[in-house]
Design a protein around this motif. Structure first.
Motif, PDB file in Angstrom:
ATOM      1  N   HIS A   3     106.893  17.999  26.236  1.00  0.00           N
ATOM      2  CA  HIS A   3     106.572  19.410  26.465  1.00  0.00           C
ATOM      3  C   HIS A   3     105.605  19.916  25.401  1.00  0.00           C
ATOM      4  O   HIS A   3     104.609  20.577  25.711  1.00  0.00           O
ATOM      5  N   PHE A   4     105.879  19.575  24.143  1.00  0.00           N
ATOM      6  CA  PHE A   4     105.037  20.071  23.050  1.00  0.00           C
ATOM      7  C   PHE A   4     103.639  19.486  23.107  1.00  0.00           C
ATOM      8  O   PHE A   4     102.646  20.201  22.958  1.00  0.00           O
ATOM      9  N   ILE A   5     103.531  18.163  23.311  1.00  0.00           N
ATOM     10  CA  ILE A   5     102.206  17.540  23.269  1.00  0.00           C
ATOM     11  C   ILE A   5     101.355  17.987  24.442  1.00  0.00           C
ATOM     12  O   ILE A   5     100.159  18.277  24.286  1.00  0.00           O
ATOM     13  N   MET A   6     101.935  18.093  25.632  1.00  0.00           N
ATOM     14  CA  MET A   6     101.141  18.502  26.789  1.00  0.00           C
ATOM     15  C   MET A   6     100.731  19.968  26.689  1.00  0.00           C
ATOM     16  O   MET A   6      99.603  20.335  27.033  1.00  0.00           O
ATOM     17  N   SER A   7     101.645  20.818  26.231  1.00  0.00           N
ATOM     18  CA  SER A   7     101.302  22.233  26.046  1.00  0.00           C
ATOM     19  C   SER A   7     100.189  22.389  25.018  1.00  0.00           C
ATOM     20  O   SER A   7      99.215  23.122  25.237  1.00  0.00           O
ATOM     21  N   PHE A   8     100.300  21.667  23.913  1.00  0.00           N
ATOM     22  CA  PHE A   8      99.299  21.776  22.850  1.00  0.00           C
ATOM     23  C   PHE A   8      97.931  21.289  23.329  1.00  0.00           C
ATOM     24  O   PHE A   8      96.924  22.005  23.200  1.00  0.00           O
ATOM     25  N   LEU A   9      97.882  20.089  23.886  1.00  0.00           N
ATOM     26  CA  LEU A   9      96.593  19.527  24.301  1.00  0.00           C
ATOM     27  C   LEU A   9      95.959  20.345  25.423  1.00  0.00           C
ATOM     28  O   LEU A   9      94.745  20.555  25.446  1.00  0.00           O
ATOM     29  N   GLU A  10      96.780  20.822  26.358  1.00  0.00           N
ATOM     30  CA  GLU A  10      96.238  21.627  27.450  1.00  0.00           C
ATOM     31  C   GLU A  10      95.640  22.927  26.929  1.00  0.00           C
ATOM     32  O   GLU A  10      94.562  23.357  27.372  1.00  0.00           O
ATOM     33  N   ASN A  11      96.309  23.554  25.970  1.00  0.00           N
ATOM     34  CA  ASN A  11      95.772  24.782  25.393  1.00  0.00           C
ATOM     35  C   ASN A  11      94.517  24.523  24.580  1.00  0.00           C
ATOM     36  O   ASN A  11      93.587  25.346  24.586  1.00  0.00           O
ATOM     37  N   VAL A  12      94.475  23.397  23.873  1.00  0.00           N
ATOM     38  CA  VAL A  12      93.253  23.035  23.137  1.00  0.00           C
ATOM     39  C   VAL A  12      92.088  22.909  24.111  1.00  0.00           C
ATOM     40  O   VAL A  12      91.006  23.482  23.903  1.00  0.00           O
ATOM     41  N   VAL A  13      92.301  22.177  25.188  1.00  0.00           N
ATOM     42  CA  VAL A  13      91.246  21.980  26.186  1.00  0.00           C
ATOM     43  C   VAL A  13      90.811  23.308  26.795  1.00  0.00           C
ATOM     44  O   VAL A  13      89.616  23.566  26.987  1.00  0.00           O
ATOM     45  N   ASN A  14      91.762  24.168  27.088  1.00  0.00           N
ATOM     46  CA  ASN A  14      91.438  25.466  27.709  1.00  0.00           C
ATOM     47  C   ASN A  14      90.551  26.330  26.830  1.00  0.00           C
ATOM     48  O   ASN A  14      89.785  27.159  27.336  1.00  0.00           O
ATOM     49  N   THR A  15      90.618  26.139  25.502  1.00  0.00           N
ATOM     50  CA  THR A  15      89.753  26.930  24.622  1.00  0.00           C
ATOM     51  C   THR A  15      88.284  26.554  24.783  1.00  0.00           C
ATOM     52  O   THR A  15      87.399  27.293  24.351  1.00  0.00           O
ATOM     53  N   TYR A  16      88.007  25.384  25.394  1.00  0.00           N
ATOM     54  CA  TYR A  16      86.625  24.937  25.584  1.00  0.00           C
ATOM     55  C   TYR A  16      86.125  25.142  27.011  1.00  0.00           C
ATOM     56  O   TYR A  16      85.015  24.717  27.334  1.00  0.00           O
ATOM     57  N   LEU A  17      86.931  25.779  27.844  1.00  0.00           N
ATOM     58  CA  LEU A  17      86.485  26.078  29.208  1.00  0.00           C
ATOM     59  C   LEU A  17      85.223  26.936  29.148  1.00  0.00           C
ATOM     60  O   LEU A  17      85.149  27.909  28.380  1.00  0.00           O
ATOM     61  N   LEU A  18      84.216  26.575  29.932  1.00  0.00           N
ATOM     62  CA  LEU A  18      82.900  27.225  30.002  1.00  0.00           C
ATOM     63  C   LEU A  18      82.009  26.923  28.798  1.00  0.00           C
ATOM     64  O   LEU A  18      80.919  27.478  28.686  1.00  0.00           O
ATOM     65  N   ASN A  19      82.464  26.015  27.904  1.00  0.00           N
ATOM     66  CA  ASN A  19      81.600  25.557  26.810  1.00  0.00           C
ATOM     67  C   ASN A  19      80.573  24.546  27.336  1.00  0.00           C
ATOM     68  O   ASN A  19      80.835  23.799  28.282  1.00  0.00           O
ATOM     69  N   SER A  20      79.425  24.491  26.676  1.00  0.00           N
ATOM     70  CA  SER A  20      78.410  23.480  26.995  1.00  0.00           C
ATOM     71  C   SER A  20      78.747  22.175  26.281  1.00  0.00           C
ATOM     72  O   SER A  20      79.238  22.186  25.147  1.00  0.00           O
ATOM     73  N   VAL A  21      78.482  21.052  26.968  1.00  0.00           N
ATOM     74  CA  VAL A  21      78.797  19.743  26.407  1.00  0.00           C
ATOM     75  C   VAL A  21      77.659  18.762  26.648  1.00  0.00           C
ATOM     76  O   VAL A  21      76.843  18.938  27.550  1.00  0.00           O
ATOM     77  N   GLN A  22      77.624  17.729  25.816  1.00  0.00           N
ATOM     78  CA  GLN A  22      76.709  16.607  25.976  1.00  0.00           C
ATOM     79  C   GLN A  22      77.509  15.432  26.538  1.00  0.00           C
ATOM     80  O   GLN A  22      78.567  15.083  26.008  1.00  0.00           O
ATOM     81  N   LEU A  23      77.026  14.818  27.617  1.00  0.00           N
ATOM     82  CA  LEU A  23      77.719  13.687  28.232  1.00  0.00           C
ATOM     83  C   LEU A  23      77.100  12.366  27.788  1.00  0.00           C
ATOM     84  O   LEU A  23      75.943  12.314  27.369  1.00  0.00           O
TER      85      LEU A  23
END
Length: 358
Positions: free
Chosen positions: A296-316
């Motif tokens: 529960h802790f690891i998935m909640s943490f990682l999902e929230n980390v990822v959500n902070t980068y929603l709509l960010n620009s990235v290099q592939l």
């Protein structure tokens, strides 16, 4: 060949011997060319140093350039200037308080410690990229205190994401702040040793959680905090130390600190780049075993980390640039990217990775 500390490794270096973790499991073979992800993997397993060949292979450094430019953009912001000033002061105060406890036997004033930490949290609360700012803070000779402050702030953020009450948030933050205090009891000659550690020296380093617990146990600290100090290297699947605990044997705040501790070590800035792209870090968690942490802790943490980068620009990795438009919960390291001409679901294109936030 020569032995290099993990914090000084650079992509393109080549391993001169097999690298094993504390449980004697092979994690990196001899002859492997290091990249960002492999170096992060060493941090994931708390490997302090490895032996490398004298030769070095040239690797594509586009991602490193983007990571540098992204961190430089953060450092130029007025929010970071204010944050860094408070952070510098708080780390100095924290170090002074801990030195008094360790060297003079002074009683630990938790309220004093927390007052300083809360000052920086007040600044960070209004900052959307708090985690990015934390990982730009790597300019101290003694990284232990900086790391402890980072872990405290990550624990605070994690506790808020988990919707804990204010008292629990304070406990989580204090546990993160004090988790590595036992390293002050380990000789620098071992922690900073450039040569390969002997089995006896590895055993001494693995005593730092117990040493921290012994140092603090006579204080009036909440037992939950003491347990987090003692157990932050335990793992949910029983592969950790010093007690080899697993599952529900691990108390709540120890589970949280173990995640924050490894995440900070993996993502922190290096000499050759800014903070590691969080998607590479999350990929290491996914590859090496999410079962090592409370699900529960690891998935909640990682999902929230990822959500902070929603709509960010990235290099592939295929050379494209794009915007993160959708998070794939089944593969957090591989969101859907909108490029100039298409949408790419990275969970269906394993050959394409996010190289950097830009």
């Amino acid at each position: 060949m020569k032995r290099i500390g993990t914090s000084d490794l650079v992509p393109g270096m080549v391993t001169a011997e097999d690298v094993y973790n504390y449980n004697n499991q092979l994690i990196i073979p001899k002859g492997l060319v290091l990249d960002d992800k492999t170096i992060a993997k060493l941090d994931y397993y708390s490997i302090l140093s490895i032996r490398i060949e004298d030769k070095k292979v040239e690797v594509n450094n586009d991602a490193q350039v983007y990571a540098k430019s992204y961190s430089e953009k953060i450092k130029e912001s007025p929010e970071f200037v204010r944050f860094k000033a408070e952070f510098d002061e708080d780390v100095d105060n924290f170090k002074a308080v801990i030195n008094d406890v360790v060297l003079k036997g002074s009683p630990l004033d938790v309220d004093q410690l927390m007052n300083h930490t809360l000052n920086i949290l007040d600044i960070g609360a209004t900052t959307p990229n708090l985690l990015d700012m934390l990982h730009c803070m790597r300019e101290y000779d003694d990284a232990t205190y900086t790391h402890c402050m980072n872990v405290a702030l990550i624990c605070n953020v994690m506790a808020r994401w988990l919707k804990m009450d204010e008292e629990s948030i304070k406990t989580a933050t204090t546990a993160g702040l004090l988790h590595d205090i036992g390293k002050t009891q380990i000789p620098d000659s071992i922690i900073k040793k450039p040569a390969k550690l002997t089995p006896e020296e590895y055993t001494i380093i693995k005593r730092h959680p117990q040493a921290g617990y012994e140092l603090l146990k006579k204080s009036s600290l909440d037992p939950e905090i003491l347990n987090a100090v003692l157990m932050h290297h335990e793992r949910f699947d029983g592969t950790g130390y010093p007690l080899g605990l697993k599952g529900n044997q691990l108390p709540t705040f120890a589970r949280m600190v173990s995640i924050a501790d490894v995440y900070d070590a993996m993502t922190s800035a290096r000499v050759y780049r800014g903070p590691l792209c969080p998607f590479k870090t999350i990929e290491v968690f996914e590859d090496e075993g999410l079962q090592k942490y409370d699900p529960h802790f690891i998935m909640s943490f990682l999902e929230n980390v990822v959500n902070t980068y929603l709509l960010n620009s990235v290099q592939l990795s295929n050379g494209d640039k794009g915007t993160i438009v959708y998070i794939n919960k089944d593969k957090l390291s591989s969101p859907t990217i909108r490029t100039e001409n298409d949408f790419i679901d990275l969970s269906k294109h394993s050959e394409i990775k996010i190289e950097a936030i830009i």
